[in-house]
Write an enzyme that holds these catalytic residues in place. Structure first.
Site, short mmCIF file in Angstrom:
data_model
loop_
_atom_site.label_atom_id
_atom_site.label_comp_id
_atom_site.label_asym_id
_atom_site.label_seq_id
_atom_site.Cartn_x
_atom_site.Cartn_y
_atom_site.Cartn_z
CG HIS A 72 -54.16 -25.74 14.88
ND1 HIS A 72 -53.80 -27.12 13.86
CD2 HIS A 72 -54.61 -24.95 13.06
CE1 HIS A 72 -53.22 -27.02 13.00
NE2 HIS A 72 -53.75 -25.87 12.40
CG ASP A 73 -53.08 -28.02 16.93
OD1 ASP A 73 -53.34 -29.94 18.44
OD2 ASP A 73 -53.57 -29.16 16.25
N GLY A 132 -49.95 -23.28 12.76
CA GLY A 132 -50.27 -24.63 13.73
C GLY A 132 -48.58 -25.32 13.84
#
Length: 272
Positions: free
Chosen positions: A127-128, A145
């Site tokens: 994520h991200d 992440g």
């Protein structure tokens, strides 16, 4: 209702949920599953057994191989799973078993992949993350992440990159390396724990960087990492001297930028 272009080819054993957008020339092979919030731009190919979920956009010409799961929810324990996205650029190749997650609301809500990048089997983008253009991630590479990977970087097989770490453009990370600290542009990192081991001269040469410029960058590297002061003090001290060398300035700007991680160096991570 799905918006499926007339020239798209959807295998009868594939599932394309209502709401999906499928562009011209798209191929969705057998046993694929395309979610209701997915957009597949022109000439995307899902070969077979591909799952594309979430608010995911796949750029034109990208090919995705069997058993990849693209756009799954973040694996963050605090992820709220609301209106987060995954954006994949044009002409990427995503090989077998690759996983890419959407972003988290808490950190901007989006995972972004650039154009012309290659993700080999079972690599993972969490994520991200921000992955640039023309990046190569070899088999079993793991990005935690919030990782940032610069254009033309190469991450070799089995390497793991710690959350919030930056890897600069044209950097090279060796196989099975543990990347716990930021890697400068044009840097080469190897080992577990990862240690900066010089410059990616091969990558610079392939990119057409003149030999004289490479020698200039080498001198700057030595001044930064072998000077009497701290890395940041040394970098600030030489800025005027190397103001006409684009590659050195990129390294100096990278060092000067705010970051959640410390900088990799030839000594950081070594025992003793």
């Amino acid at each position: 209702m799905s918006m499926i272009a007339a020239s798209a080819r959807i295998h009868p054993m594939a599932v394309v949920e209502d709401g999906a957008v499928v562009g011209e020339g798209v191929v969705v092979g057998p046993f694929c599953h395309v979610g209701s919030n997915v957009t597949l731009h022109d000439n995307v190919e899902l070969i077979s057994h591909v799952v594309v979920l979430g608010r995911t956009t796949v750029g034109a010409g990208t090919r995705i191989f069997p058993s990849a799961v693209i756009g799954g929810d973040s694996q963050s324990a605090r992820h709220s799973a609301v209106n987060t996205t995954l954006i994949i650029g044009r002409n990427c190749t995503i090989r077998e078993g690759v996983t890419m997650n959407t972003g988290t609301v808490e950190h901007g809500g989006s995972t972004v992949i650039g154009d012309n990048s290659l993700f080999l089997a079972y690599s993972h983008v969490a994520h991200d993350c921000r992955v640039g253009n023309n990046v190569i991630m070899s088999n079993n590479v793991m990005l935690a992440g919030h990782v940032s990977i610069g254009d033309h970087a190469i991450i070799s097989g089995g390497a793991a990159v710690h959350q919030f770490t930056r890897v600069g453009k044209y950097a090279f990370v060796g196989g099975l390396s543990a990347v716990s600290y930021d890697v400068i542009p044009y840097g080469m990192l190897n080992g577990n724990p990862g240690v900066l081991s010089g410059l990616n001269v091969v990558g610079m040469t392939r990119a057409g960087v003149d030999r004289a410029v490479i020698h200039t960058v080498r001198r700057a590297y030595k001044a930064i990492f072998e000077g009497a002061g701290s890395i940041r003090e040394n970098a600030a001290k030489i800025r005027d001297e190397y103001s006409d060398c684009e590659q050195v300035i990129e390294i100096l700007d990278f060092i000067a930028a705010e970051s959640d991680r410390a900088l990799s160096s030839p000594s950081r991570g070594q025992k003793g």
